[in-house]
Design an enzyme around this catalytic site. Structure first.
Site, PDB file in Angstrom:
ATOM      1  CG  HIS A   1     -57.855  66.181 -92.763  1.00 43.57           C
ATOM      2  ND1 HIS A   1     -57.208  65.316 -93.581  1.00 43.57           N
ATOM      3  CD2 HIS A   1     -57.812  65.632 -91.532  1.00 43.57           C
ATOM      4  CE1 HIS A   1     -56.791  64.276 -92.894  1.00 43.57           C
ATOM      5  NE2 HIS A   1     -57.154  64.442 -91.637  1.00 43.57           N
TER       6      HIS A   1
ATOM      7  CB  ILE B   1     -57.844  72.838 -96.554  1.00 42.94           C
ATOM      8  CG1 ILE B   1     -59.103  73.480 -97.145  1.00 42.94           C
ATOM      9  CG2 ILE B   1     -57.788  71.364 -96.905  1.00 42.94           C
ATOM     10  CD1 ILE B   1     -59.027  73.671 -98.638  1.00 42.94           C
ATOM     11  CB  CYS B   2     -55.410  70.163 -92.006  1.00 41.05           C
ATOM     12  SG  CYS B   2     -53.949  69.346 -91.366  1.00 41.05           S
ATOM     13  CG  LEU B   3     -54.028  68.944 -98.908  1.00 37.31           C
ATOM     14  CD1 LEU B   3     -54.358  67.487 -98.656  1.00 37.31           C
ATOM     15  CD2 LEU B   3     -54.879  69.456-100.069  1.00 37.31           C
TER      16      LEU B   3
ATOM     17  CD1 TRP C   1     -50.908  74.416 -92.107  1.00 35.62           C
ATOM     18  CD2 TRP C   1     -52.647  73.528 -91.026  1.00 35.62           C
ATOM     19  NE1 TRP C   1     -52.015  75.185 -92.374  1.00 35.62           N
ATOM     20  CE2 TRP C   1     -53.089  74.675 -91.723  1.00 35.62           C
ATOM     21  CE3 TRP C   1     -53.572  72.805 -90.263  1.00 35.62           C
ATOM     22  CZ2 TRP C   1     -54.413  75.112 -91.692  1.00 35.62           C
ATOM     23  CZ3 TRP C   1     -54.891  73.249 -90.244  1.00 35.62           C
ATOM     24  CH2 TRP C   1     -55.300  74.377 -90.939  1.00 35.62           C
TER      25      TRP C   1
END
Lengths: 183, 154
Positions: B86, B93-95, B147
């Site tokens: 991620h 950051i994919c959060l 995202w």
């Protein structure tokens, strides 16, 4: 309470007085600005905010209003203002913030049994029902005015039920009339 | 102190508590951040017993004037970007809590904890499958990326 070392109070002081005070302050911090909550409101899920802070958050995402802490549903109508004893200051922090929602007062319920049915103590209180009875009887029996829904077709369970019910009501009405005449 | 904007005031408070009692593996230089409250560098080390044990990372936090109602812009910077499904090689950051699921009750500390935990639960060090395409085409600001959050396991 004879021993001198036992401190009367809700909690025993575990650290210094300043530590204790700090912890007390943090307990009443707004979950958004991290300051002591001003114009405090509490959500149904129990989380504390300043009303201006919470209002700003609700405005930020009007379509998805959730508690910042636990993501439970939250809305302006479902928050409760907290009125402390010392909070008498009446200054509105920002003019564009609507006033904090008011507290909702529900009158306590009185527990004096059934106030409507005074059979034993104050005589018989059903006179209005008897007064209206003949008119209701005529309109429902002779069917003046609007047409009533058509009866269920013969042979269905609903038909049977309706027949039975009408018989029951007829007997009840007859008994009532007899009682009125004899009494 | 009294003339401080609410966002600065909150950042000041967060900085104080983060310097005083940082979560394990997280370090912030109070003097360095104190110069400019709108941009923080947080040092982070991989948790013991995980794939990132012994590694050092730097996280950059950028705060807008709408903080904490607006989420901070968080990216990995520096020479060591963690290799994680991620985390893109440009540090993005994919959060979900950094965009859609942001809440003003979250803080630098809770974001750091989420990232440490995201790294710790990783089973295999690899880049996201669309890494090279994303890095070429994305905006510099990860918050501009649309995202899609689909993987709750890591």
């Amino acid at each position: 309470m004879s021993t001198a070392e036992e401190q009367p109070g809700p909690s025993k002081p575990s650290g210094s007085a300043t530590d204790e005070k700090e912890r007390d302050d943090r307990t009443f911090e707004c979950n958004i600005c991290l300051d002591t909550a001003k114009d405090a409101v509490v959500s149904m899920c129990g989380h504390l905010f300043c009303w201006p802070c919470l209002h700003k958050w609700l405005e930020t995402r009007p379509t998805r209003q959730v508690c910042p802490v636990c993501k439970a549903a939250i809305s302006k109508d479902k928050v409760i203002p907290l009125y402390g004893r010392g909070a008498t200051k009446q200054e509105d922090p920002r003019n564009n913030v609507p006033p904090r929602p008011a507290g909702q007062r529900t009158e306590p319920e009185t527990s004096t049994g059934f106030p409507g049915f005074g059979f034993g103590d104050g005589g018989f209180h059903m006179s209005f029902g008897i007064g209206a009875f003949p008119f209701g009887f005529f309109t429902s029996t002779f069917n003046f005015g609007e047409t009533r829904p058509s009866p269920a077709p013969r042979g269905t369970p609903q038909f049977e039920e309706e027949q039975f019910l009408s018989k029951v009501f007829l007997w009840v009405a007859l008994l009532f009339i007899c009682w009125l005449v004899l009494a | 102190m009294a003339a401080m904007s609410p966002s600065k005031r909150r950042l000041q408070r967060e900085l104080m508590s983060l310097v005083r009692e940082p979560p394990p593996g997280v370090f912030v230089d109070g003097d360095e951040v104190g110069q400019n409250l709108t941009q923080w560098i947080v040092h982070m080390e991989g948790a013991k017993g995980t794939l990132y044990e012994g590694e050092q990372f730097q996280l950059q936090f950028k705060f807008s004037s709408k903080y904490p109602f607006d989420s901070p812009e968080v990216t990995f910077i520096g020479g060591n970007i963690p290799v994680h499904p991620h985390v893109y090689s440009n540090g993005h950051i994919c959060l979900s809590i950094l965009t859609d699921d942001w809440s003003p009750a979250l803080s630098v500390q809770s974001v750091c904890l989420s990232i440490v935990s995201m790294l710790s639960s990783c089973k295999e060090k690899k880049r996201p499958p669309d890494n090279s395409f994303y890095v070429k085409t994305c905006n510099k600001n990860p918050k501009k990326t649309k995202w899609s959050y689909h993987d709750d396991s890591v």
